[in-house]
Scaffold this active site. Structure first.
Site, PDB file in Angstrom:
ATOM      1  N   ASN A 128       4.535   1.104  -9.097  1.00 52.68           N
ATOM      2  CA  ASN A 128       4.830   1.640  -7.770  1.00 52.68           C
ATOM      3  C   ASN A 128       5.782   2.819  -7.906  1.00 52.68           C
ATOM      4  OD1 ASN A 128       5.552   2.091  -5.133  1.00 52.68           O
ATOM      5  ND2 ASN A 128       6.310   0.025  -4.723  1.00 52.68           N
ATOM      6  N   CYS A 131       7.484   4.062  -3.517  1.00 57.75           N
ATOM      7  CA  CYS A 131       8.056   3.340  -2.383  1.00 57.75           C
ATOM      8  C   CYS A 131       8.977   4.268  -1.599  1.00 57.75           C
ATOM      9  CB  CYS A 131       8.842   2.111  -2.855  1.00 57.75           C
ATOM     10  SG  CYS A 131       9.573   1.229  -1.459  1.00 57.75           S
ATOM     11  N   GLY A 216      -1.437   1.862   8.418  1.00 60.60           N
ATOM     12  CA  GLY A 216      -2.352   1.519   9.506  1.00 60.60           C
ATOM     13  C   GLY A 216      -3.315   2.637   9.847  1.00 60.60           C
TER      14      GLY A 216
END
Lengths: 302, 258
Positions: A128, A131, A216
């Site tokens: 990752n 972030c 989203g």
């Protein structure tokens, strides 16, 4: 009747479904058990593990905006030790587990890989590098730094190395190219977009950590654009994650060049979203007489 | 807990912005417990996340939630029609702990509900039927006092505080609580259950420092993501670090938090 096949192969990773549960939205999988039949899931990417346990950011950590969610969890996790303690239970889940990791420095990555390399069931690791909820600068926004780090990580493991990128760069193709050159096998595109919500009643930022990452449906076209650009230029294996809520969203990403479809926000709404989307994808393929999903990858690129 | 499509059995406007939603689900009616909540999907494209609403009561096979219209999600729910379908995950969360009650039948149970925080307490009062229950209800004015009659019908003794004094005690609910506690015949088995704004819960924890014998369980709120313990979005700060409202709560011993 022709059989439709949703199996995909990402490098040497054979997956029974292109649907992958994104890091941070599936925990270590244990809480999902009552809701989800894992046979529809290609792989589950764990919550990001750090060397030391992290408490995460102050609440509130989650806010809703139009067609989107802003989160600032802040990498809360039990640390490498905590993960290893839970591993015997996690590995019993009938699903391929990909471990997401983040290190503060090379030494931390070295220790993490030393432990993970011993576990043969873990075939792939996602690093990752993106972030948005940490005080430090996002590494994957710096081409030189990310190149040198990924080159170093490549030397630490023979497992499939997936690198998760930030969408917030001026040229994602350049970054993607350099990370692949450094030895990454697969790109995970993308992490969330830095975002803010203000509480007009209290006249202060809504989230405890002030800023968060937007995910989203609101970011779907933005991520789709990046997946398309990277695939066009580099033809590399891509796991796409950006607001997929249904099979149509998933198809768009596949047509843009993704071989794996990450489900993130979708999991927060429907813990069994992978099952729903898998079944819908299958009917779509049958209806359109498509025998293998592989044949669609990148087909929408002109 | 499971995910299911549930039919709306009834929707009634109780006050200006308070609605009572009845849901027809044998599963929920059978498995729901006071203090637990339902995670309700809002069938509207711009609203992504589910809305957590605590279970208000179960009556004749119908599970009810009582809610206040606060934003777009609850506004959507207030416009539902009887017979429409909702996608619900539930019952979720750790409810109130009622284990002790068998041994302490003779002692008073105290319920404290501030504003819409009264919602989960009626379900609790249903379980305490036949017991000596004191209920404290607080609101801004008489018009906003909720469920007074419902509690009385269950045989509870109800005390009301309104900020403007239009009904009952004039002032804060916690001031009334403090006054009544000084005259109650409490014992180590006296139990208190509270739900309401976080300021009220903090105030209660301060009052209870003088009554260490009274054990208080409180239901907490937080903006929530998945509702099933996965995303760690809904944490609150406790003495033992961050805890998830959806899975470790929503009910916590008040001493764990303050």
């Amino acid at each position: 009747m022709e059989k439709s096949d949703l199996r995909v192969k990402i490098k040497s990773l054979q997956l029974r479904s292109p649907l992958i549960l994104c890091s941070g939205t599936a925990g270590f999988g244990l809480e999902l058990k009552p809701y989800l039949d894992f046979k529809y899931v290609g792989a589950l990417i764990t919550k990001t593990i750090t060397l030391n346990k992290r408490g995460g950011n102050p609440p509130p950590r989650i806010a809703e905006t139009s067609s989107g969610v802003i989160n600032s969890i802040g990498l809360e996790n039990p640390g490498l030790r905590g993960f290893l303690t839970q591993w015997p239970e996690i590995k019993k889940l009938p699903v391929q587990i990909i471990v997401s990791i983040y290190g503060e420095n090379k030494r931390e990555y070295e220790i993490i890989f030393r432990e993970l390399n011993r576990i043969k069931e873990i075939k792939a690791v996602e690093v990752n590098l993106s972030c948005p909820n940490l005080e430090k600068k996002i590494i994957s926004q710096d081409k030189k730094k990310s190149f040198s780090l990924v080159r170093y990580l490549r030397g630490l493991t023979k497992k499939i190395l997936i690198v998760k990128l930030s969408p917030e760069v001026s040229d994602i193709v350049e970054i993607a190219k350099s990370i692949l050159k450094a030895g990454a096998d697969v790109l995970s595109l993308t992490n969330t977009f830095s975002a803010l919500k203000i509480d007009i009643g209290k006249r202060k930022p809504f989230l405890g950590n002030i800023f968060g990452g937007l995910s989203g449906p609101a970011i779907k076209p933005l991520v789709l654009y990046r997946v398309y650009k990277v695939y066009q230029a580099l033809r590399c294996p891509i796991i796409a994650s950006g607001g997929v809520l249904n099979y149509k969203d998933a198809l768009e990403f596949i047509l843009a060049g993704a071989i794996g479809i990450g489900l993130g926000t979708a999991n927060l709404v429907e813990p069994d979203s992978a099952e729903i989307i898998f079944k819908d994808l299958l009917s779509y393929m049958k209806k359109n007489k498509i025998s293998s999903l592989k044949n669609l990858v990148g087909n929408g690129c002109k | 807990m499971k995910k299911e499509e549930v039919k709306v059995y009834s929707l009634d406007r109780i006050k200006k912005d308070i609605f009572l939603l009845g849901l027809k689900s044998p599963y929920l009616a059978k498995n729901s417990f006071p203090g637990q909540f339902l995670h309700i999907k809002i069938d509207k494209q711009s609203l992504v996340l589910r809305r957590p609403l605590s279970i208000h009561k179960v009556e004749k096979g119908i599970t009810y939630v009582l809610f206040k219209v606060r934003g777009e999600g609850t506004r959507f729910l207030s416009g539902l029609r009887k017979g429409s379908t909702l996608n619900i995950i539930g019952p979720l969360g750790k409810g109130f702990d009622l284990q002790f009650t068998v041994y302490s039948l003779q002692f008073t149970v105290i319920l404290v509900g501030g504003g819409i925080g009264v919602a989960p307490l009626l379900f609790l009062a249903q379980k305490f039927r036949g017991r000596k229950v004191w209920v404290f209800l607080g609101a801004k004015s008489k018009e906003e006092v909720l469920c007074k009659k419902d509690f009385q019908e269950l045989g509870c003794q109800v005390f009301v505080a309104t900020e403007d004094g239009s009904l009952g005690f004039k002032g804060k609910l916690t001031s009334l609580l403090k006054e009544k506690l000084s005259i109650i015949n409490y014992s180590p088995s006296t139990k208190m259950y509270a739900c309401g704004p976080v300021d009220m819960l903090l105030e209660i924890s301060k009052i209870l420092r003088e009554y260490p014998q009274i054990d208080c369980q409180a239901s907490f709120e937080q903006f929530m993501g998945c509702g099933i313990g996965v995303c760690r979005g809904c944490v609150i700060k406790t003495k033992q670090g961050f805890k998830r409202v959806c899975k470790d709560g929503p009910v916590f011993n008040i001493k764990e938090v303050f």
